[in-house]
Design an enzyme around this catalytic site. Structure first.
Site, short mmCIF file in Angstrom:
data_model
loop_
_atom_site.label_atom_id
_atom_site.label_comp_id
_atom_site.label_asym_id
_atom_site.label_seq_id
_atom_site.Cartn_x
_atom_site.Cartn_y
_atom_site.Cartn_z
N ASP A 365 -32.25 22.88 9.07
CA ASP A 365 -33.18 22.49 10.12
C ASP A 365 -33.85 23.76 10.65
O ASP A 365 -33.38 24.87 10.40
CB ASP A 365 -32.41 21.77 11.23
CG ASP A 365 -33.29 21.38 12.39
OD1 ASP A 365 -34.42 20.92 12.15
OD2 ASP A 365 -32.86 21.54 13.54
N LYS A 553 -48.12 12.78 28.09
CA LYS A 553 -48.04 13.98 27.27
C LYS A 553 -47.43 13.58 25.93
O LYS A 553 -46.58 12.68 25.86
CB LYS A 553 -47.19 15.06 27.94
CG LYS A 553 -45.73 14.69 28.16
CD LYS A 553 -44.98 15.79 28.87
CE LYS A 553 -43.51 15.39 29.07
NZ LYS A 553 -42.75 16.39 29.84
N LYS A 781 -34.56 13.63 5.79
CA LYS A 781 -33.69 14.79 5.61
C LYS A 781 -32.46 14.42 4.79
O LYS A 781 -32.06 15.16 3.88
CB LYS A 781 -33.26 15.35 6.97
CG LYS A 781 -34.38 16.02 7.77
CD LYS A 781 -33.82 16.59 9.07
CE LYS A 781 -34.89 17.32 9.87
NZ LYS A 781 -34.34 17.93 11.10
#
Length: 1182
Positions: A365, A553, A781
Site C-alpha cells: 500500500d 468536500k 488489491k
C-alpha cells in the site's frame, strides 16, 4: 477456544495424526506388541508418546491462555435494570431487551442501542480500539425521544419495541427503528445509536442502552473469522521428502521380505536346519518354512517396524520448536524497534519464518505504508488563486529528476524551506503564506470566498474537540488524519471549532468587518457521511440568521460533476492547481457549498427521513438517492492539498530490496499523478525508465460514458485494455536491457483481471521493473495479490496498514501489517507486524535469509542422520538374510532421534549464521538464494540422502572389517553381536555429530555444548546400561575401576549413574549388559575404530564441500570469502566480480539504479563529446 475439557484429547490427537509420519509411528507402536516385532513395544511407544506429549502440552498451554481470556471477559459484570433498580450481572447472563447502564472507561457487554447519556444532549464518546484498532474517539448520539431518560428512576414504566436487522458482520451499518409505547410512533435508528460490544466508553460518566445482540450474534463476534491457514513451501516440500523416505522404506521392506521368504523356504529340508539360530523346527515360530509366502508377508511388517528409523520422528516437533525460538529472536531485534511509538516487530505466527527468505514479489500500500499517514495542511487553492509556499518531499525528488540546480543544494545538505523558516510544531499544519495568515486574508480580492472556504473547513467534519482545562488548548479526535489536518488548519487561520453538541457546532470566527473573534453557532441538520462509493461528505447547517447551507468536500472527479456551471467561474484555474498539487505528491479535495431554499430543503428532508426510517435491504441506496438530490449545483470554493510524507528510510529500503532482486508493486487508491510522483520520491521510478501506462481516460471511452450505454462501454473498455497490454508487451520485446514501469488505473484493472486477460496482464507486469496500480479498491488489491501468487508460483508478501489492506494481507503468502494511524486492522490480520516500512529490509534480508538457510540445512541434516542410521540396520539385515534381528540395543535405537542427535540440529536452527547481519545488508544479492530456492532444491535433498547412504556403508563395513578377525580382548575372545552393535552405534553417533560440527557456519558456546553433549550422553547411557544390575555398589565401583579404562571426564558421571541406577535388574539393558565396562571400555581397538571410522565416514562430504566451495561456490560461499577478506582488506573490488557472477537480472529500480542510470547518461555524453571533438579535428586536418 479451540478445545474444551471433553474435546481436548480427541481433537488434539486428531490434529497430531493428520501428519502421515505420526500415523506410521502409531501403527509401528501397535505392531511392536505383536510377535513379529523385532524389539520391545515400550521402545517404540516411548518416543511417539514423548513427541505427542510435547506438542499437546504446547497446544494446551496456548488454548488455556485463550480460555482464561474468555473466562475473564465472560465474568465481567455490568449493571442491568431488574426489579426497578440497576443490579450487577455477569455478561453471560445478559438477554436481548435488557436495559444496561455502562459507566466511564467500561466496555460495552453486548451490542446496545444508545438511549441516553450523562450529557444533556445525549452524546457519548466511544473508543473502538478493540474492534478496528483505531485510537481516535467516535461520537455517538441517542435519539431526541429517548434523551430524557437521564436517571435510574426514569426507566420505571418505560417500554419500547425495537425492530432491526438480523445479526451480521458489518460494523458500520445498522438498520432499525424504535417505537415508544406511550407515543405509538416509529423513529429510525442508525449506526450513530449503536454501541458495539468490546468498545469502551470514554469521556462520558455513564450511558443507558438496550441490548439488541448478545454473544455470538454481536457484530464483533460475527467478524471473528479464523485467519486463512498458510503453510510454507519448505514445509510442503518437506512432506514430499517424507513420502520419498516412506517409499524407500516400503521398497527395502519388500526386498527384504522377498529374500527372507526365499531363504525361509529352505530353512528346514529333510529335518536339517540351515538357519538353526532361527529355530525353524519350533512349532510356535511364526515364520513357518512350510509356508514361506506367509512368512514373507509377516516379515514385511517386521521390516516396516525395524526400518522405521528412516522416518525422523522428531522432525516436526523440532522444527516447531526452532520456529518458535526464531520468532522470539525476531520479536526481540532492537534494530526493528520503533522508539517513538514503542513498537517492536512481532512475528504473530512462527510457521512462515522461512518464507520471509523466499519473497519474490512485494505488494505494498502507499498511504501509511510508504508514507507516514500523518497529514499536514500545506497548500490550498481558493477562488482560483494558489496559496502556500511549502516544498514537499516529492517536489525535491522532481527537482532532482529534472536536473534542477536545486539538486546540488540538497546534496550539499542545505536545509529545506521548512527548516530554514523554523518548522511549525503544530501537528497537521505546515502552511506558510503571509497573504492569508494572521488575518491578512481580509485584504484579498476574494475575501468572501476565503471566509466561506475556512468556515467550511471548520464545519464539514465529524471531529470531536477536547479542551484542556488547564491550558485552554484545543485538540481534536478525528476519524482520519485528513479531517484533523483540516480542522487544525481552520483553527490556525482564524476559524476555531471548539464545541459540538447534539444541536450543532460552535466556532470562534474572525469577523472581517471588526477584525475581532466572534462566537457563532451553526445548527447541524444532517450529516451525509463519507463512503468509498460516494467519495464525498456533506453537512447541512443553519446559521444564526436562519439561512440553510450545504457544505461539501470530496474527490475532484466526483465534485466537478456537481458544480454549477454558472457560479463556478474559476474551475479551470482550480483544476490546474489540483493537477499541480497531485504532481507534487499531495492529496487533494475539492470544497464547494450552496445556500438552500426552504422548499428545496423540506422536500429533501421528507425523502431523506423516509429513507432512514426504511428497514428494507436497499436502505443505503435510498439514502444515497436522497443525498444525490441535494448535492447538486454547488458553488466551487477551491481545493485543499495535504502532504503525506514518506516514512523515514523508505527510499533506501526499496533500493536494498530491489538490489536483492525483489519486485515491488504499489497498490494504492490515490490518483495516478500522485502515485507516480510518490514513485519517483521513493525511487520506484526514475528518469530514463520507460513507462507503460494503461488507462481508460481516453476521449473515445469518455464519449461512450457520456452516452450511458453500459454494454458498449464495457466492450470498448475491455478492447482498449487488451490492446494497451499487447502494445506494452511488444514494446518490451523490442527493447534491449531497458527498464520499464507499468502504471494502471482502477478502471483498467477491472478488465485486466478478467479470466481471459489476466494472464497477459501478468506477463506484462512481470517483465517490468516496478508496477503501480492506482485507484485500486480493496477487492482489486486482493485480486491482484492472488493473481501474482498463483500466476508466478513464487512467494508473495503484502504489506499495508489499514482496513482496506486486510484482503491482500490475508491473500498473500506472507502478510505484514504496519501499526499506523489508520488503526490496527492490518496488524490483526497479518502474520508479521512492524512499525515502519524500512524495517522490512532487515526482516527479509537478515532474518528471512537466516531462517530459510537454517530450516533448509536443518531438514537436510535430519534426512542425513536418519538415513545413516537406517541404512546400517538394512546392511546388517542383508548380511543376516533379513532375519529381523536388530543390530543395536532397542532403547539406544529409540533414543537416537530424541536424545543423542536432537540438540545439535535445534541449536543450528536457532543460532547458525552463514553470513553475518552486516554482510546480509551490505550484499543484498545474497537474498536470491531464497527466491531461487538454491538451498532446498531436490538435488540438494537427494545429495544429503546419498551422503547418508555413503556414511552408513563406510561405518558398517569398516567396523566389521576392523573387528571381525581380531581378538577383541586380551583373553582372546572375538566380538559378538552386542560388541559389534555398540561399536557401530558409537561410530554413527560420532559421525553425525561431527558432521554437524563441520556443517555449522557460526559457532556459539551453546552449539558446542549441544554437539558434544550428544556424544557425551551416549557414553553416559552406555555406562548406565552397562551397570544396570543388582550388585553391591561398593564392589561394582571396585570392579569398574579395575576393569575399565575411560577418559577422566566420564568418571564422575560413571560414579553418579552407578549410585543411582545400580539396583536396576540386568533384564533392562539386554544386549548392552556390562558391554561397556567389561568389553568396550578396556579395549584400545574400540577407541581407535570409533575415531578412524567416524572420520572416514566424513571424508567424502568434506572433499566434495572443499571442491564445491572453491570451484562451484554458492552465493553465501562467495560472501563468506568476502567476509573473511574484510578482516584484512577492503573487499569492494572482489565484490564487483562476485556480483557479476550472480545470475539475477536487476529490477532496475531504487536509488542505486537511479545513480547508475545517471552515470551511464553522463558517460554517454562524454563519449559523444569526445567523438565530436575527434571528428572536428579530422576535418581541420583534412
Amino acid at each position: 477456544t479451540k478445545y474444551s475439557a471433553v474435546t481436548f484429547i480427541p481433537k488434539s490427537l486428531f490434529e497430531q495424526f493428520r501428519r502421515v509420519a505420526n500415523i506410521y509411528f502409531l501403527v509401528v507402536a501397535c505392531l511392536s506388541y505383536t510377535p513379529i516385532a523385532p524389539f520391545r513395544g515400550a521402545t517404540a511407544v516411548g518416543p511417539l508418546v514423548l513427541v505427542l506429549l510435547v506438542t499437546m502440552v504446547k497446544e494446551a498451554i496456548e488454548d488455556w491462555r485463550r480460555k482464561q481470556q474468555d473466562i475473564e471477559v465472560n465474568n465481567r459484570k455490568t449493571k442491568v435494570f431488574q426489579d426497578g433498580a440497576f443490579r450487577h450481572t455477569k455478561w453471560t447472563k445478559l438477554r436481548v431487551g435488557d436495559v444496561v447502564k455502562v459507566e466511564k472507561d467500561e466496555f460495552f457487554p453486548a451490542d446496545l442501542v444508545l438511549l441516553s447519556s450523562s450529557y444533556d444532549d445525549a452524546i457519548c464518546y466511544v473508543e473502538t480500539m478493540n474492534l478496528d484498532g483505531e485510537t481516535n474517539l467516535k461520537l455517538k448520539q441517542s435519539l431526541d425521544v429517548t434523551s430524557r431518560l437521564q436517571d435510574d428512576d426514569s426507566f420505571r414504566g418505560f417500554g419500547a419495541v425495537i425492530r432491526c436487522e438480523d445479526p451480521n458482520a458489518n460494523l458500520y451499518s445498522f438498520v432499525g427503528n424504535i417505537e415508544i409505547e406511550e407515543q405509538q410512533q416509529q423513529y429510525p435508528l442508525s449506526p450513530q445509536q449503536l454501541l458495539l460490544r468490546d468498545s469502551k466508553l470514554r469521556n462520558t460518566e455513564y450511558v443507558y442502552g438496550v441490548v439488541v445482540f448478545t454473544g455470538h450474534d454481536t457484530k464483533v463476534m460475527q467478524n471473528a473469522t479464523s485467519a486463512p491457514s498458510k503453510r510454507s513451501k519448505i514445509e510442503k516440500k518437506m512432506d514430499g521428502a517424507i513420502y520419498v523416505l516412506m517409499s524407500i522404506l516400503v521398497l527395502i521392506s519388500v526386498i527384504g521380505s522377498v529374500v527372507f521368504g526365499l531363504a525361509t523356504k529352505h530353512d528346514l529340508v529333510d529335518g536339517r536346519m540351515k538357519r538353526w539360530y532361527l529355530r525353524p523346527d519350533n512349532p510356535d515360530n511364526i515364520y513357518d518354512p512350510n509356508n514361506p509366502a506367509v512368512s514373507a508377508a509377516l516379515h514385511f511388517f517386521t521390516a516396516m517396524i525395524l526400518y522405521g528409523y528412516f522416518i525422523p520422528i522428531s522432525l516436526y516437533v523440532s522444527i516447531e520448536l526452532v520456529k518458535l525460538l526464531q520468532a522470539l529472536f525476531i520479536n526481540s531485534d532492537i534494530h526493528m524497534y520503533h522508539e517513538e511509538s514503542d513498537t517492536p516487530a512481532h512475528a504473530r505466527t512462527s510457521n512462515l519464518n522461512e518464507e520471509l527468505g523466499q519473497v519474490y514479489t512485494i505488494l505494498t500500500d502507499k498511504t501509511g505504508t510508504l508514507t507516514c499517514n500523518s497529514m499536514e495542511f500545506i497548500k490550498c487553492s481558493i477562488a482560483g488563486t494558489a496559496y502556500g509556499r511549502g516544498i514537499t518531499e516529492v517536489e525535491k525528488a522532481m527537482a532532482k529528476r529534472n536536473g534542477s540546480p536545486v539538486i546540488s543544494d540538497f546534496e550539499l545538505g542545505v536545509e529545506d524551506f521548512h527548516q530554514s523558516e523554523g518548522r511549525s510544531a503544530i501537528k497537521g499544519f505546515n502552511f506558510r503564506d503571509e497573504r492569508v495568515m494572521d488575518g491578512n486574508w481580509v485584504h484579498q480580492q476574494h475575501s468572501g470566498v476565503i471566509e466561506m472556504f475556512f468556515r467550511l473547513l471548520a464545519i464539514c467534519h465529524t471531529c470531536i474537540p477536547e479542551v484542556d482545562e488547564v491550558t485552554g488548548k484545543i485538540s481534536y479526535e478525528a476519524e482520519s488524519p485528513d479531517e484533523a489536518a483540516f480542522v487544525v488548519a481552520a483553527h490556525e487561520l482564524g476559524f476555531t471549532f471548539y464545541q459540538r453538541t447534539q444541536a450543532g457546532v460552535y466556532l470562534h470566527e474572525l469577523d472581517p468587518s471588526s477584525g475581532e473573534q466572534v462566537d457563532r453557532f451553526y445548527k447541524v441538520l444532517h450529516v451525509l457521511e463519507f463512503s468509498s462509493a460516494r467519495r464525498r461528505m456533506s453537512v447541512i447547517v443553519k446559521d444564526e440568521e436562519g439561512k440553510t447551507f450545504i457544505f461539501s468536500k470530496g474527490a475532484d472527479s466526483i465534485m466537478y460533476e456537481r458544480l454549477s456551471n454558472s457560479e463556478s467561474t474559476y474551475s479551470e484555474a482550480t483544476q490546474k492547481h489540483i493537477n499541480d498539487y497531485a504532481d507534487a505528491g499531495l492529496r487533494t479535495l475539492v470544497l464547494a457549498y450552496r445556500q438552500l431554499e426552504e422548499i428545496e430543503y423540506a422536500k429533501f428532508e421528507r425523502k431523506f427521513t423516509a429513507a432512514k426510517n426504511s428497514v428494507s435491504a436497499d436502505r443505503d441506496e435510498l439514502i444515497d438517492e436522497a443525498a444525490d438530490l441535494i448535492e447538486r449545483d454547488l458553488i466551487l470554493l477551491g481545493a485543499t492539498a495535504v502532504e503525506d510524507k514518506l516514512q523515514k528510510g523508505v527510499p533506501d529500503c526499496i533500493d536494498k530490496l530491489a538490489k536483492a532482486g525483489i519486485k515491488i508493486w504499489v497498490l494504492t487508491g490515490d490518483k495516478m499523478e500522485t502515485a507516480i510522483n510518490i514513485g519517483y520520491a521513493c525511487s520506484l521510478l526514475r528518469q530514463g525508465m520507460k513507462q507503460i501506462t494503461i488507462t481508460l481516460d481516453t476521449p473515445d471511452i469518455i464519449a461512450l460514458e457520456k452516452g450511458g450505454d453500459k454494454g458498449a462501454i464495457n466492450k470498448a473498455s475491455k478492447v482498449s485494455v487488451v490492446q494497451q497490454i499487447n502494445e506494452g508487451k511488444k514494446l518490451i520485446n523490442a527493447s534491449g536491457n531497458e527498464s520499464f514501469a507499468l502504471i494502471i488505473d482502477g478502471k483498467s484493472l477491472t478488465y485486466a483481471l478478467k479470466d481471459d486477460t489476466k494472464a497477459a496482464f501478468l506477463d506484462l507486469a512481470i517483465a517490468c521493473g516496478s508496477v503501480i496500480c492506482c485507484r485500486s479498491s480493496p477487492k482489486q488489491k486482493a485480486l491482484v495479490t492472488r493473481l501474482v501468487k498463483t500466476g508466478t508460483g513464487k512467494v508473495t508478501l503484502a504489506i499495508g496498514d489499514g482496513a482496506n489492506d486486510v484482503g491482500m494481507i490475508q491473500e498473500a503468502d506472507i502478510g505484514v501489517g504496519i501499526s499506523g494511524a489508520e488503526g490496527m486492522q492490518a496488524v490483526m490480520a497479518s502474520d508479521v507486524s512492524i512499525a515502519q516500512f524500512r524495517f522490512l529490509e532487515r526482516l527479509l534480508l537478515v532474518h528471512g535469509h537466516w531462517c530459510y538457510s537454517r530450516i533448509s540445512s536443518m531438514v537436510c541434516y535430519f534426512l542425513y542422520k536418519n538415513i545413516t542410521f537406517g541404512v546400517t540396520l538394512f546392511l546388517y539385515e542383508s548380511l543376516s538374510t533379513f532375519s529381523g534381528q536388530t543390530l543395536y540395543n532397542d532403547w539406544s535405537m529409540s533414543l537416537y532421534n530424541v536424545l543423542f542427535t536432537s540438540l545439535p540440529v535445534i541449536a543450528m536452527g536457532v543460532f547458525d549464521q552463514d553470513v553475518s547481519a552486516r554482510f546480509c545488508l551490505k550484499y543484498p544479492m545474497l537474498y536470491q538464494e531464497g527466491p531461487q530456492n538454491l538451498l532446498f532444491r531436490w538435488s540438494r535433498l537427494l545429495g544429503w540422502m546419498l551422503h547418508g547412504v555413503g556414511s552408513a556403508v563406510i561405518i558398517f563395513f569398516l567396523t566389521i572389517a576392523s573387528l571381525k578377525h581380531q581378538a577383541f580382548r586380551k583373553d582372546g575372545e572375538v566380538i559378538d553381536l552386542s560388541i559389534l552393535g555398540a561399536t557401530a552405534y558409537t561410530c554413527v553417533v560420532w559421525a553425525v555429530n561431527m558432521q554437524m560440527a563441520i556443517t555449522v557456519n557460526y559457532f556459539t558456546l551453546i552449539q558446542h555444548i549441544c554437539i558434544w553433549s550428544g556424544i557425551f550422553l551416549w557414553y553416559v547411557l552406555s555406562l548406565y546400561l552397562a551397570t544396570t544390575t543388582k550388585i553391591n555398589q561398593t564392589n561394582s565401583l571396585t570392579i569398574f575401576l579395575t576393569k575399565l579404562t575411560i577418559p577422566l571426564f566420564l568418571l564422575p558421571c560413571r560414579y553418579l549413574f552407578l549410585i543411582i541406577y545400580g539396583a536396576i535388574t540386568p533384564s533392562f539393558s539386554t544386549t548392552f549388559f556390562m558391554v561397556f565396562s567389561e568389553a568396550l571400555g578396556g579395549a584400545p581397538a574400540y577407541w581407535v575404530v570409533t575415531l578412524l571410522v567416524a572420520v572416514a565416514a566424513l571424508i567424502p562430504y568434506f572433499t566434495l564441500a572443499v571442491v564445491k566451495t572453491w570451484f562451484f561456490p554458492d552465493y553465501h560461499n562467495k560472501i563468506q570469502w568476502l567476509q573473511h577478506a574484510a578482516k584484512h582488506a577492503d573487499p569492494e573490488e572482489e565484490l564487483g566480480v562476485v556480483l557479476r557472477q550472480f545470475s539475477v537480472r536487476s529490477t532496475g529500480v531504487g536509488v542505486s539504479a537511479r545513480r547508475d542510470a545517471k552515470l551511464v547518461r553522463t558517460n554517454s555524453k562524454v563519449i559523444h563529446a569526445d567523438s565530436s571533438s575527434q571528428s572536428q579535428a579530422t576535418v581541420e586536418l583534412t
